[in-house]
Design a protein around this motif. Sequence first.
Motif, mmCIF file in Angstrom:
data_model
loop_
_atom_site.group_PDB
_atom_site.id
_atom_site.type_symbol
_atom_site.label_atom_id
_atom_site.label_comp_id
_atom_site.label_asym_id
_atom_site.label_seq_id
_atom_site.Cartn_x
_atom_site.Cartn_y
_atom_site.Cartn_z
ATOM 1 N N UNK A 282 1.012 -1.152 -0.115
ATOM 2 C CA UNK A 282 -0.057 0.080 0.097
ATOM 3 C C UNK A 282 1.041 1.298 0.195
ATOM 4 N N UNK A 283 1.864 1.153 0.638
ATOM 5 C CA UNK A 283 2.912 2.460 0.932
ATOM 6 C C UNK A 283 3.421 2.654 -0.531
ATOM 7 N N UNK A 284 3.907 1.683 -1.111
ATOM 8 C CA UNK A 284 4.136 1.939 -2.502
ATOM 9 C C UNK A 284 3.418 2.168 -3.369
ATOM 10 N N UNK A 285 2.277 1.996 -3.260
ATOM 11 C CA UNK A 285 1.084 2.449 -4.304
ATOM 12 C C UNK A 285 0.861 4.010 -3.957
ATOM 13 N N UNK A 286 1.023 4.261 -2.877
ATOM 14 C CA UNK A 286 0.817 5.710 -2.634
ATOM 15 C C UNK A 286 1.987 6.665 -3.053
ATOM 16 N N UNK A 287 3.150 5.899 -3.455
ATOM 17 C CA UNK A 287 4.095 6.661 -3.969
ATOM 18 C C UNK A 287 5.080 7.174 -2.900
ATOM 19 N N UNK A 288 4.905 6.599 -1.610
ATOM 20 C CA UNK A 288 5.527 7.130 -0.284
ATOM 21 C C UNK A 288 6.501 5.939 0.199
ATOM 22 N N UNK A 289 7.442 6.276 1.059
ATOM 23 C CA UNK A 289 8.642 5.281 1.535
ATOM 24 C C UNK A 289 8.560 5.258 2.745
ATOM 25 N N UNK A 307 5.645 13.653 2.716
ATOM 26 C CA UNK A 307 6.353 14.413 1.957
ATOM 27 C C UNK A 307 7.132 15.632 2.730
ATOM 28 N N UNK A 308 8.071 16.375 2.178
ATOM 29 C CA UNK A 308 8.605 17.395 3.097
ATOM 30 C C UNK A 308 7.640 18.520 3.193
ATOM 31 N N UNK A 309 6.647 18.676 2.407
ATOM 32 C CA UNK A 309 5.535 19.885 2.533
ATOM 33 C C UNK A 309 4.352 19.365 3.540
ATOM 34 N N UNK A 367 -4.505 16.466 1.820
ATOM 35 C CA UNK A 367 -3.856 17.121 0.680
ATOM 36 C C UNK A 367 -2.874 16.462 0.122
ATOM 37 N N UNK A 368 -2.832 15.129 0.391
ATOM 38 C CA UNK A 368 -1.532 14.230 -0.135
ATOM 39 C C UNK A 368 -2.123 13.958 -1.566
ATOM 40 N N UNK A 369 -1.097 13.872 -2.480
ATOM 41 C CA UNK A 369 -1.159 13.819 -3.830
ATOM 42 C C UNK A 369 -1.183 12.214 -4.198
#
Length: 389
Positions: A282-289, A307-309, A367-369
């Motif tokens: 799931x984390x990978x599918x979100x584009x997160x690490x 993300x940093x923001x 607001x996560x992309x």
Amino acid sequence: MAGRNHLYIPGPTNVPDAVLNAMHVPMEDHRSPIFPNLLKPILQDLKKVFGTETGQTFVFPATGTAGWEIALTNILNPGDKVIIFRFGQFSHLWAEMAKRLGFDVEIHQETWGKGIPLDRLEQRLREDTEHKIKAVLATHNETATGVTSDIGGVRKVLDSVNHPAFLFVDGVSSIASIDFRLDEWGVDAAISGSQKGFMLPAGGAILAFSQKALAAVQTSTYPRCFLDLKDQMTANKDGYTPYTPNLPLLYGLRKALDLLLEEGMDNVYARHYRLAEGTRKAVAAWGLKLCAQPGFESNTVSAIVVPEDKDAKDVISTAFKKYNISLGAGLSEVAGKVFRIGHIGDMNDVSMLGAIAGVEMAMLDCGFNIQPGSGVAAAIEYYRSTAKA
């Protein structure tokens, strides 16, 4: 809010109804002739969870933090040198405790997201030709960063350089959830707590010691009283405790052990791997690490970098207030940078899908992309393809 709070932190974990029911008992005489019928089998069955036939297990009415202190003060002597790698909040706290207790603590900093670097450990132990280092303090599962270290590898390092140091292992968030082998890995002191893989309320320090460690207890000169293993050993051999035990916790532990051993420890470990792997998909599918670097990923908790923001605290707050889901916060150096999903204890595929869906909704609100449904879909496909009928 209707419905129960969904607990997805790495501890305390969900307590199964069967364990809650087992704890609902009237008080009884803990000096009665039948009390050993409760305690002795518990201590024997705990050996199966710790992976030992030759070691000895103990239950203190305390916490995992007390377990750290029990290992240090019962086996070592005042001023002894110990070595620890600091790569998360809990390895940090164990090191700070050892310093406050008067030990000579050699701290090696490691990147938060990595575990114990076996090459650096080997180099340092080779340098210690006079064997001044008396114990290696190893955090098996660093809960703050979702990192698991190779304890079997630590033992191989000790053996390869023929170093006699004791091996102490913090297994608070690993034992009863991640494969643990006290005898095979030559662990001298293993520390756990009741509120993680044992699926109980906090309040029990659950430990196992090798015969080498127990022999050292007899010669240690460190002052101790309530946490003295010698008092426990004397009382436990007849099935009693040296002071008033937490009876409901013991009855709960009896039932928790029944559940774990009925499932089979290998199956417990495999289930935790699947729960973790679905979360990682799931984390990978979100584009997160993950905070954990490749090769160090934990099967009991995933720390997810935002993300940093973004501020991870916003995700945690939204998940709790809007969706009644509890997530773990980032601690110390990773505060606000990660949120944590616990996948430990009384969990199954559907439980984890609820966590993943709740996290996804909270991130979208913040607001996560990310693509709605992407993490849930990835986890569903993994769980469906690996589930046994």
